[in-house]
Structures are given as C-alpha cells and as structure tokens.
Write a protein that holds these residues in place. Structure first.
Motif, mmCIF file in Angstrom:
data_model
loop_
_atom_site.group_PDB
_atom_site.id
_atom_site.type_symbol
_atom_site.label_atom_id
_atom_site.label_comp_id
_atom_site.label_asym_id
_atom_site.label_seq_id
_atom_site.Cartn_x
_atom_site.Cartn_y
_atom_site.Cartn_z
ATOM 1 N N SER A 3 0.823 -1.215 0.000
ATOM 2 C CA SER A 3 0.000 0.000 0.000
ATOM 3 C C SER A 3 0.855 1.261 0.000
ATOM 4 C CB SER A 3 -0.916 0.018 1.226
ATOM 5 O OG SER A 3 -1.743 -1.134 1.255
ATOM 6 N N LEU A 4 0.397 2.267 -0.744
ATOM 7 C CA LEU A 4 1.033 3.581 -0.773
ATOM 8 C C LEU A 4 0.106 4.586 -0.098
ATOM 9 C CD1 LEU A 4 3.255 5.576 -1.796
ATOM 10 C CD2 LEU A 4 1.874 5.834 -3.880
ATOM 11 N N PHE A 5 0.653 5.268 0.927
ATOM 12 C CA PHE A 5 -0.101 6.281 1.663
ATOM 13 C C PHE A 5 0.509 7.657 1.405
ATOM 14 C CE2 PHE A 5 -0.555 2.343 4.047
ATOM 15 C CZ PHE A 5 -1.900 2.302 4.356
ATOM 16 N N VAL A 6 -0.324 8.684 1.468
ATOM 17 C CA VAL A 6 0.135 10.073 1.411
ATOM 18 C C VAL A 6 -0.409 10.784 2.633
ATOM 19 C CG1 VAL A 6 0.053 12.253 0.160
ATOM 20 C CG2 VAL A 6 0.251 10.104 -1.114
ATOM 21 N N GLY A 7 0.481 11.450 3.373
ATOM 22 C CA GLY A 7 0.062 12.146 4.581
ATOM 23 C C GLY A 7 0.711 13.503 4.706
ATOM 24 N N SER A 8 0.085 14.360 5.481
ATOM 25 C CA SER A 8 0.609 15.701 5.730
ATOM 26 C C SER A 8 1.767 15.638 6.719
ATOM 27 C CB SER A 8 -0.496 16.594 6.282
ATOM 28 O OG SER A 8 0.022 17.822 6.731
#
Length: 626
Positions: free
Chosen positions: A408-413
């Motif tokens: 899984s690829l996540f994007v977060g601040s």
C-alpha cells in the motif's frame, strides 16, 4: 623538425607527432626523430593532466611521409585549435573545403589505431589506411553526447599534391567529423547545462515555470561562454526538444560580427542579438535572460551578476540580475532543504538537519554525525503505519510512504495532528518483492511509483499526490521490469532502474504529457537511453540538473559509487570513496549537502571533503525531498 616530447603528470612519455603543449605559460619540449615509413601505430589517449594544459598543433613538414601525415592529422584533432585550421593543412585543398569537423565527434575507448593497406601505393599513387577502435559515444552537431557501443572502422586516403617544395603527401579522404579517445575528449570538452522552460510547466495557471537542464559539450579552452550562448540560441537538443520550449524567437543568433562575449569588470554581460529578437516584449525578454543566466552560471571565474540583452541596433531589450532571475524561475527544484530523511528502527519516517562541508563528528561505525534524528510531524512519523520506503514532497508539506509489506502507498501531511487516510495505490502482487517501489515526487507536486506485479506491471502518476492514479505509458520498455523510479525535479526527465535478461540498468526517459485545462492527461515516458552503459546499477539518485549518483558494478568488478551524467557520460574522476554493502543512496541537488546512504554500517553520509560518517546504526531508505 622532430616530434616534441614533454614531461606530463607523474611520468615521462612521448608527445605524439604534431602537438605542442603549453602549461602555466611555459613550453616544455625536446626533440626526437619521426619515422617516415612503416606502419602507423595506435594513437594512445592522452593522460589526463593535473593542471589545465593548452595543446597546440604543429603543421606538417614539407617532406613528411604518409605515416607522419596521418599521425599529425590525428594529433591535430586533439588540439585546442579553434577552427581546426592546422588539421586542415594535412588535407588537400578540396578535402579541406568539404570536411566538417563540427558535424560529429566519435569517442573511442582509446585513441584510433591505424592499419595501412599493405598493398602499397594504389593505381593513382595514393595510400589507404583504416582507422579502427571501440566506440563508446558519439557527439552530434548539436554537441549532445550519446553512448554508442560498437566497433569503429573508417578508411582514410592520401595522395600526392604539388607544393612549393615539390610533391607532398596530403589526405584527400579524411574521416567524417572528429575521432579521438575518451581521455582526450574529457580533457578537451567541458560539460555545460543550458536551460529551457518545460513545455507544460504545470496545470496551474499561476505556477512558476520549471527550468530543464539540457547537457551539451563545448571546447573548454576555446571561449566556452560564447560557445554556450550560441548553443542556447540554437535551441534544445533533439532528444529534449519535444518537452521544452525556448523563449528566444526562432532564428535568434548573436549579432553578425560578434566574435566573443565576456563580462565587464562589474560582472555584467552584454549580449547583442540579431533582428529576430528586436520586437520581443519585456516579459519574454526577461525569460530569455533567465535562460541565459542559468546556462552560463559556472563558465566564468566569478559568476555573472547581470545580463543585458541588446537589439540589433545596439539599444537595450532588457536587463536582468541573478536575484531577479531567481524570482522568475525559483528552481524550487534546487533541493535546498536543510533536512535529510530516512526510516528509523521503528519503521517511522524521521528527519535530521543536514551538514555542509566536512562538519559533523564521527568517521566510523557507531559514531554519530550531525544532529539527532527526530520523527517527522504527522501520521508517517508517529509509528502507527510501519513503512518500508518513503518520499517527501519538495515543498516538505507532504510525504508518501509504502507499507512494510510493500502493498500500500499512503500520502500524509507533515503537520502535527494530521491523520492518515486510505491507501492511494494498492498492489495485488503475491510476493513482497513484486509490489510497490519507493515513490518519488517531481517539482510539479506529482507523485510517481511503480507496481512490479508480474501480472499487471504499471508505472503510476498521482497528480498532486492524490486522486485516481494515471497509468503512464512506457512503450519502449519491451517487457523490462521497473525496479526503481526517480523523477527529476523539473518533471520532464525520469530515471528508471530496469531489469531485463537478468541485468539491471539505468535508463533516462523523457516525460511527455498530452491534455490539460481540467481534462485527465495522457502521460508517457519515451526516448529511453542508457545512462551508465558499462554498469549494472542497483541504486541511484538525481544529484543536480543533469547528474546522478549511482551504486553498481562493472562486469567482473567490485561495487562502486560514482557520478554519471544523464546523457550517458561517465566522468573521469567521478568515483566516490568506497562503502560496504550499499543498498540505497540519496543526493540533494544542492551539492553543498552530503550524500546519504543505507549500508552495512547503517545510515551514513558523506560531507564534502570528508569520509563516510555513521549517523545511526539502524535505519533504512534515506531520501532528500523529491
């Protein structure tokens, strides 16, 4: 007169026929006899000097035999004669008119070997020789370098012509362009990055344009500044042209009669242009000057502070300073972040302040260098989601992370209190080694990642790091598997590690986008070319406008870390200090910041002028923003 001999470098070796070297104003020469019969031997590549050396050719002797003529001509090709005037003296008058030395340069692993036709004189009383060697590259008329592996073989013919002192041997069929050895090429030619604007800088109408480096090679001892300006005005190289634009109007050249350009004592450069540029507006002229300032940045002892572009009548078009150019094309791509990032022993994304020069303490395993790592703000630093790799956006407002299982690829601040949403990409591959690669951000704010699923391999792009992934077309991969993706800051060039037939190679592709104005774009990576043709590459990172740092080995060799150019040139002296078991490497586009690597010693870094220094003994996946 005999051939010259000089002392060069650490040993004494003969200087080949037809050349004189001058160093620091002194001419060091001796004499030896030159045979005028027998076979022509291979022209060995010149040993690289420790200090700048000017090489001046010698004209042929009146009674020179065919061997001396061939040898002298090949030597003259390696000289600093601006227009190859002396090399032409070895040619017949007709051959000199037709010969175009700037049409191409063939670079051989060593200098050309010359084999005579043992049949002696032909029916017309001439002589034929064959030039042979192993090609490693070709430089075209646009001064662009391209690896070109294969045998080189070309004939050269001599005939006798009438001269003031009687019959003389001259070449009537010279080789096409110039042919020389790799070490001579790297001694003579200086790499230069000229800059153009990305054709589609961003889908945002208010975004500032991206500058894209276009590497070319100019003769370093022959007014490189003027050569670079002429090359810039001539337009981008064919490989890059589909993805960039020049703000100079088509046909713009230096004003007729302009021989040389040089800054004045205030570091201001005036550039007179022809009539094609007379009517450009202020905004366009400012962008033209921006291209010029970035292109000539490293070509003078002290940087040019200001450029003034002039119309054909001598009146001013515009003036631009370095500071103003930085505001027009801020090159957010420059990678001047103070932070370095990696994953700690808890699989969290952490950061530390970078050190410049040789600062920082420690030089061996267990010694810590610079500041202590700290978890990044936000969900990728709190440890709730274990990571195997990560990437930080160039504005350092967001980060992307791949889960520990690679699925899984996540994007977060990167802001305290932010939460982590659902994965933006998911791989269905059964094996962890077949799932997602380390992600990469470009200067547009787009996020790239490859899914290595054998049943559905994909190169994916997420605009602004969100939304439905765009599948990037890769028509030239021919079944090769992408192992790693690194997008250049300009968003126009992408570096891929591709495994094919059991070997992993570094390839550079051009990113082309179609569509815009709110519609979903079609994105392709085309024009793939090898960037380190002699190496099997296992890790890489962009390290400047047109340079990468790579980890790999040549056939039968040991692992090495070295710099390569994105066009395929392997600079002499580009090998970096050795390091055991390097798995990953990261470089900043600010060359004042150290390299960072994951090795058998943990997370280590290499400040300029220092040895590798251990940061932490447990850690993986080092990255700079990008």
């Amino acid at each position: 007169m005999g051939a010259e001999r000089v002392r060069r470098g650490r040993g004494r070796r003969p200087l080949r026929a037809g050349l004189i070297l001058a160093c620091s104003g002194a001419l060091l020469a001796g004499c030896a006899s030159m045979p005028d019969s027998g076979d022509v031997r291979g022209v060995q590549a010149t040993q690289g000097p420790d200090t700048p050396v000017r090489v001046f050719p010698m004209a042929p002797r009146d009674d020179a035999g065919p061997v001396e003529i061939v040898q002298g001509f090949l030597e003259a090709l390696t000289s600093d004669d601006p227009q190859f005037d002396v090399a032409r003296k070895y040619l017949t008058a007709d051959a000199s008119k037709k010969w175009r030395p700037n049409s191409s340069t063939v670079v051989l692993a060593d200098g050309p070997s010359t084999v005579p036709d043992h049949g002696g004189d032909d029916a017309e009383g001439g002589r034929t020789y064959t030039l042979t060697g192993q090609k490693i590259a070709t430089v075209n008329a646009q001064q662009a370098y391209r690896p070109d592996d294969g045998p080189y073989r070309q004939t050269l013919h001599l005939t006798k012509v009438d001269g003031p002192e009687g019959s003389q041997w001259r070449i009537d069929m010279p080789p096409d362009g110039v042919v020389l050895g790799d070490s001579d090429f790297q001694r003579i030619y200086q790499p230069v990055d000229k800059y153009y604007f990305a054709r589609d800088s961003s889908s945002d109408s208010d975004a500032q344009p991206e500058l894209v480096a276009d590497p070319v090679y100019v003769r370093g001892q022959i007014d490189p500044l003027t050569q670079t300006v002429k090359s810039l005005l001539a337009g981008p190289t064919r490989w890059l042209e589909p993805a960039v634009r020049s703000r100079f109007p088509s046909g713009t050249q230096l004003k007729e009669g302009t021989k040389s350009l040089s800054p004045d004592d205030q570091n201001k450069l005036k550039v007179p242009l022809n009539r094609k540029a007379d009517r450009v507006g202020q905004a366009q002229c400012t962008e033209m000057a921006t291209q010029l300032l970035f292109s000539i940045g490293d070509l003078t002892p002290s940087a040019v502070d200001e450029v003034e572009l002039l119309r054909s009548d001598g009146s001013q078009l515009c003036v631009l300073s370095q500071g103003q150019a930085g505001s027009i094309a801020p090159r957010r791509t420059a990678g001047h972040s103070p932070y370095q990032y990696f994953l700690d022993e808890k699989d969290r994304l952490v950061r530390m302040l970078g050190s410049r020069g040789g600062s920082g303490s420690g030089s061996g395993s267990g010694k810590r260098a610079g500041s202590e790592p700290e978890p990044v703000p936000g969900p990728l630093g709190n440890g709730d989601q274990a990571l195997r790799s990560a990437a930080v956006s160039r504005d350092e407002e967001r980060a992307a992370g791949v889960s520990l299982d690679g699925r899984s690829l996540f994007v977060g601040s990167l802001a305290s209190g932010a939460s982590l949403g659902d994965p933006v990409v998911t791989s269905r591959a059964k094996s962890e080694n077949d799932r997602l690669t380390t992600p990469s951000w470009d200067g547009r704010g787009d996020l790239w990642v490859a899914d290595r699923d054998p049943k559905d391999p994909r190169l994916l792009l997420l605009e602004k790091g969100a939304g439905e992934p765009i599948e990037v077309r890769t028509p030239e991969l021919d079944g090769g598997r992408i192992e790693a993706v690194r997008v250049a800051a300009d968003g126009v060039r992408v570096a891929l590690l591709v495994t094919e037939d059991g070997k992993t190679s570094l390839r550079i592709g051009r990113v082309e986008r179609q569509g815009g104005s709110g519609e979903r774009p079609e994105v392709s990576v085309v024009g793939l070319r090898l960037a380190a043709p002699q190496m099997e590459v296992t890790a890489m990172s962009w390290a400047g406008g047109s340079r990468l740092v790579v980890v790999g080995r040549e056939s039968g060799g040991v692992q090495q870390i070295r710099y390569v150019k994105c066009d395929g040139l392997t600079p002499s002296g580009g090998v970096l200090p050795g390091l055991n078991g390097v798995n990953e490497i990261a470089a900043s586009e600010d060359d004042g910041l150290p390299l960072v690597a994951h090795s058998d010693d943990g997370i280590v870094r290499l400040p300029s002028g220092a040895a590798w220094q251990t940061v932490v003994e447990k850690g993986t996946a080092p990255v700079y923003p990008g």
